[in-house]
Design a protein around this motif. Structure first.
Motif, PDB file in Angstrom:
ATOM      1  N   GLN A 156     -14.125  10.920  -5.420  1.00 34.35           N
ATOM      2  CA  GLN A 156     -14.797  11.561  -4.053  1.00 34.35           C
ATOM      3  C   GLN A 156     -16.247  11.420  -4.101  1.00 34.35           C
ATOM      4  O   GLN A 156     -16.512  11.762  -2.893  1.00 34.35           O
ATOM      5  N   ASP A 157     -16.744  11.055  -4.909  1.00 32.27           N
ATOM      6  CA  ASP A 157     -18.132  10.829  -4.966  1.00 32.27           C
ATOM      7  C   ASP A 157     -18.418   9.372  -4.636  1.00 32.27           C
ATOM      8  O   ASP A 157     -17.490   8.655  -4.465  1.00 32.27           O
ATOM      9  N   ASP A 158     -19.656   8.799  -4.733  1.00 33.88           N
ATOM     10  CA  ASP A 158     -19.798   7.582  -4.289  1.00 33.88           C
ATOM     11  C   ASP A 158     -20.183   6.642  -5.517  1.00 33.88           C
ATOM     12  O   ASP A 158     -20.768   5.466  -5.322  1.00 33.88           O
ATOM     13  N   LYS A 159     -20.160   7.347  -6.637  1.00 32.01           N
ATOM     14  CA  LYS A 159     -20.270   6.549  -8.021  1.00 32.01           C
ATOM     15  C   LYS A 159     -19.417   5.205  -8.252  1.00 32.01           C
ATOM     16  O   LYS A 159     -19.777   4.150  -8.415  1.00 32.01           O
ATOM     17  N   ILE A 160     -18.134   5.402  -7.659  1.00 26.32           N
ATOM     18  CA  ILE A 160     -16.971   4.408  -7.890  1.00 26.32           C
ATOM     19  C   ILE A 160     -16.246   4.154  -6.694  1.00 26.32           C
ATOM     20  O   ILE A 160     -15.812   5.260  -6.286  1.00 26.32           O
ATOM     21  N   SER A 161     -16.317   3.063  -6.197  1.00 21.89           N
ATOM     22  CA  SER A 161     -15.273   2.845  -4.958  1.00 21.89           C
ATOM     23  C   SER A 161     -13.815   2.457  -5.405  1.00 21.89           C
ATOM     24  O   SER A 161     -13.839   2.019  -6.906  1.00 21.89           O
ATOM     25  N   PHE A 162     -12.800   2.774  -4.818  1.00 24.83           N
ATOM     26  CA  PHE A 162     -11.699   2.724  -5.319  1.00 24.83           C
ATOM     27  C   PHE A 162     -10.708   1.982  -4.182  1.00 24.83           C
ATOM     28  O   PHE A 162     -10.857   2.512  -2.990  1.00 24.83           O
ATOM     29  N   SER A 163      -9.570   1.227  -4.704  1.00 26.37           N
ATOM     30  CA  SER A 163      -8.688   0.565  -3.769  1.00 26.37           C
ATOM     31  C   SER A 163      -7.341   0.420  -4.509  1.00 26.37           C
ATOM     32  O   SER A 163      -7.487   0.206  -5.570  1.00 26.37           O
ATOM     33  N   TRP A 164      -6.533   0.564  -3.697  1.00 25.45           N
ATOM     34  CA  TRP A 164      -5.094   0.668  -4.017  1.00 25.45           C
ATOM     35  C   TRP A 164      -4.219  -0.427  -3.321  1.00 25.45           C
ATOM     36  O   TRP A 164      -4.155  -0.207  -2.086  1.00 25.45           O
ATOM     37  N   SER A 165      -3.324  -0.985  -3.981  1.00 24.02           N
ATOM     38  CA  SER A 165      -2.397  -1.992  -3.316  1.00 24.02           C
ATOM     39  C   SER A 165      -1.172  -1.746  -4.123  1.00 24.02           C
ATOM     40  O   SER A 165      -1.093  -2.289  -5.190  1.00 24.02           O
ATOM     41  N   ALA A 166      -0.070  -1.092  -3.310  1.00 17.91           N
ATOM     42  CA  ALA A 166       1.209  -0.997  -4.250  1.00 17.91           C
ATOM     43  C   ALA A 166       2.364  -0.713  -3.092  1.00 17.91           C
ATOM     44  O   ALA A 166       1.958   0.070  -1.944  1.00 17.91           O
ATOM     45  N   PRO A 167       3.807  -1.117  -3.172  1.00 21.44           N
ATOM     46  CA  PRO A 167       4.652  -0.735  -2.157  1.00 21.44           C
ATOM     47  C   PRO A 167       4.850   0.763  -2.560  1.00 21.44           C
ATOM     48  O   PRO A 167       4.437   1.401  -3.580  1.00 21.44           O
ATOM     49  N   ARG A 168       5.484   1.294  -1.188  1.00 19.89           N
ATOM     50  CA  ARG A 168       6.025   2.738  -1.530  1.00 19.89           C
ATOM     51  C   ARG A 168       7.267   2.710  -1.888  1.00 19.89           C
ATOM     52  O   ARG A 168       8.160   2.813  -1.102  1.00 19.89           O
ATOM     53  N   LEU A 169       7.359   2.954  -3.108  1.00 23.49           N
ATOM     54  CA  LEU A 169       8.677   3.023  -3.719  1.00 23.49           C
ATOM     55  C   LEU A 169       8.616   4.191  -4.877  1.00 23.49           C
ATOM     56  O   LEU A 169       7.367   4.605  -5.354  1.00 23.49           O
ATOM     57  N   LEU A 170       9.941   4.447  -5.149  1.00 25.30           N
ATOM     58  CA  LEU A 170      10.071   5.592  -6.313  1.00 25.30           C
ATOM     59  C   LEU A 170      10.032   4.698  -7.493  1.00 25.30           C
ATOM     60  O   LEU A 170      10.640   3.983  -7.806  1.00 25.30           O
ATOM     61  N   PHE A 171       9.204   5.044  -8.684  1.00 27.21           N
ATOM     62  CA  PHE A 171       9.123   4.548  -9.901  1.00 27.21           C
ATOM     63  C   PHE A 171       9.460   5.631 -10.992  1.00 27.21           C
ATOM     64  O   PHE A 171       9.125   6.810 -10.862  1.00 27.21           O
ATOM     65  N   PRO A 172      10.198   5.155 -12.255  1.00 27.79           N
ATOM     66  CA  PRO A 172      10.192   6.008 -13.337  1.00 27.79           C
ATOM     67  C   PRO A 172       9.025   6.986 -13.593  1.00 27.79           C
ATOM     68  O   PRO A 172       7.575   6.467 -13.562  1.00 27.79           O
ATOM     69  N   LYS A 173       9.158   7.940 -13.994  1.00 30.18           N
ATOM     70  CA  LYS A 173       8.130   9.116 -14.110  1.00 30.18           C
ATOM     71  C   LYS A 173       7.221   8.630 -15.139  1.00 30.18           C
ATOM     72  O   LYS A 173       6.035   8.764 -14.934  1.00 30.18           O
ATOM     73  N   ASN A 174       7.807   7.986 -16.646  1.00 31.97           N
ATOM     74  CA  ASN A 174       6.698   7.420 -17.296  1.00 31.97           C
ATOM     75  C   ASN A 174       5.806   6.431 -17.109  1.00 31.97           C
ATOM     76  O   ASN A 174       4.957   6.007 -17.472  1.00 31.97           O
ATOM     77  N   ARG A 175       6.472   5.393 -16.098  1.00 26.90           N
ATOM     78  CA  ARG A 175       5.619   4.204 -15.613  1.00 26.90           C
ATOM     79  C   ARG A 175       4.544   4.851 -14.715  1.00 26.90           C
ATOM     80  O   ARG A 175       3.418   4.078 -14.738  1.00 26.90           O
ATOM     81  N   VAL A 176       4.757   5.629 -13.887  1.00 23.76           N
ATOM     82  CA  VAL A 176       3.751   6.261 -13.094  1.00 23.76           C
ATOM     83  C   VAL A 176       2.692   7.023 -13.769  1.00 23.76           C
ATOM     84  O   VAL A 176       1.425   6.804 -13.712  1.00 23.76           O
ATOM     85  N   LYS A 177       3.260   7.765 -14.840  1.00 25.81           N
ATOM     86  CA  LYS A 177       1.985   8.462 -15.729  1.00 25.81           C
ATOM     87  C   LYS A 177       1.118   7.390 -16.452  1.00 25.81           C
ATOM     88  O   LYS A 177       0.110   7.673 -16.857  1.00 25.81           O
ATOM     89  N   LEU A 178       2.144   6.268 -17.141  1.00 21.33           N
ATOM     90  CA  LEU A 178       1.125   5.186 -17.637  1.00 21.33           C
ATOM     91  C   LEU A 178       0.037   4.670 -16.627  1.00 21.33           C
ATOM     92  O   LEU A 178      -0.918   4.326 -16.874  1.00 21.33           O
ATOM     93  N   LEU A 179       0.498   4.249 -15.363  1.00 18.01           N
ATOM     94  CA  LEU A 179      -0.502   3.753 -14.413  1.00 18.01           C
ATOM     95  C   LEU A 179      -1.660   4.589 -14.150  1.00 18.01           C
ATOM     96  O   LEU A 179      -2.756   4.380 -14.219  1.00 18.01           O
ATOM     97  N   LEU A 180      -1.400   5.990 -14.121  1.00 19.52           N
ATOM     98  CA  LEU A 180      -2.466   7.069 -13.745  1.00 19.52           C
ATOM     99  C   LEU A 180      -3.318   6.931 -15.004  1.00 19.52           C
ATOM    100  O   LEU A 180      -4.515   7.056 -15.161  1.00 19.52           O
ATOM    101  N   ASN A 181      -2.843   7.191 -16.271  1.00 21.13           N
ATOM    102  CA  ASN A 181      -3.614   7.028 -17.605  1.00 21.13           C
ATOM    103  C   ASN A 181      -4.275   5.723 -17.684  1.00 21.13           C
ATOM    104  O   ASN A 181      -5.523   5.859 -17.924  1.00 21.13           O
TER     105      ASN A 181
END
Length: 213
Positions: free
Chosen positions: A95-120
């Motif tokens: 939310q601040d200006d220190k780091i800009s962020f971009s995301w490119s991903a399909p809108r799909l359902l992924f297994p819970k642990n794979r999403v947890k891995l991505l976020l970590n």
């Protein structure tokens, strides 16, 4: 190197410490803002305090929502998570200006642990650029076979210390502290979800690549 020996109680305690570390700063700022409102009658200071409280409350909420998906149960065993929800909570961390962020991903359902891995891995990517910069996330494939590529670019970018060993569940002492628990936990989640993780660096850009094994 020695295999890290960590029982479930110690793992839970270290992860709780990690979450509290992220939340305590904005919550403390809210407390400071409320104290100003109580003790200061100056209009400009009260306006500043209200802005601080509003900004810090949004930040605390965003970090808690992120932690809920990155560390929490997020549904029953075997549950799937919409990548759109993962994007939403990830964007809330920037939310601040220190780091800009971009995301490119399909809108799909992924297994819970794979999403947890991505976020970590996104959280680890933040630590790779301590002076700020940019982070880009790319997800390709589907729920069965996929690849995550996370790039951190910024001044003095570096691969977090002992990353490869901690991902594999090893350390020199056979223990892990609050500084290393994020990467160690990511390794646990990667193995549970059948994915590999590798780090590389080229100049001022660190790349984290994770793919189905």
């Amino acid at each position: 190197m020695a295999t890290i020996s960590l029982d479930s109680l110690d793992l839970a305690a270290l992860l709780c410490s990690r979450v509290c570390h992220d939340v305590i700063s904005p919550v403390g700022a809210i407390v400071n803002g409320l104290e100003v409102l109580e003790d200061d009658n100056d209009a400009s200071m009260r306006e500043f305090a209200l802005e601080l409280i509003q900004k810090s409350a949004k930040q605390a909420s965003a970090r808690l929502q992120f932690a809920r998906l990155a560390f929490g149960a997020a549904g029953s065993a075997g549950a799937s998570i919409d990548l759109g929800d993962a994007e939403q909570v990830a964007r809330g961390m920037f939310q601040d200006d220190k780091i800009s962020f971009s995301w490119s991903a399909p809108r799909l359902l992924f297994p819970k642990n794979r999403v947890k891995l991505l976020l970590n891995l996104i959280m680890i990517a933040i630590t790779a650029i301590p002076r700020g910069g940019s982070i880009s996330v790319s997800v390709s494939g589907d729920a069965d076979r996929c690849e995550f590529i996370i790039k951190s670019k910024g001044l003095n970018a570096r691969i977090p210390a002992h990353s490869e060993a901690l991902l594999a569940g090893d350390s020199e002492s056979g223990t892990v502290d609050a500084h290393g628990i994020q990467i160690y936990y990511a390794g646990l989640v990667a193995r549970a979800s059948g994915m590999t993780v590798a780090f590389s660096i080229d100049g001022d850009e660190v790349t984290i690549r994770s793919a189905t094994a």
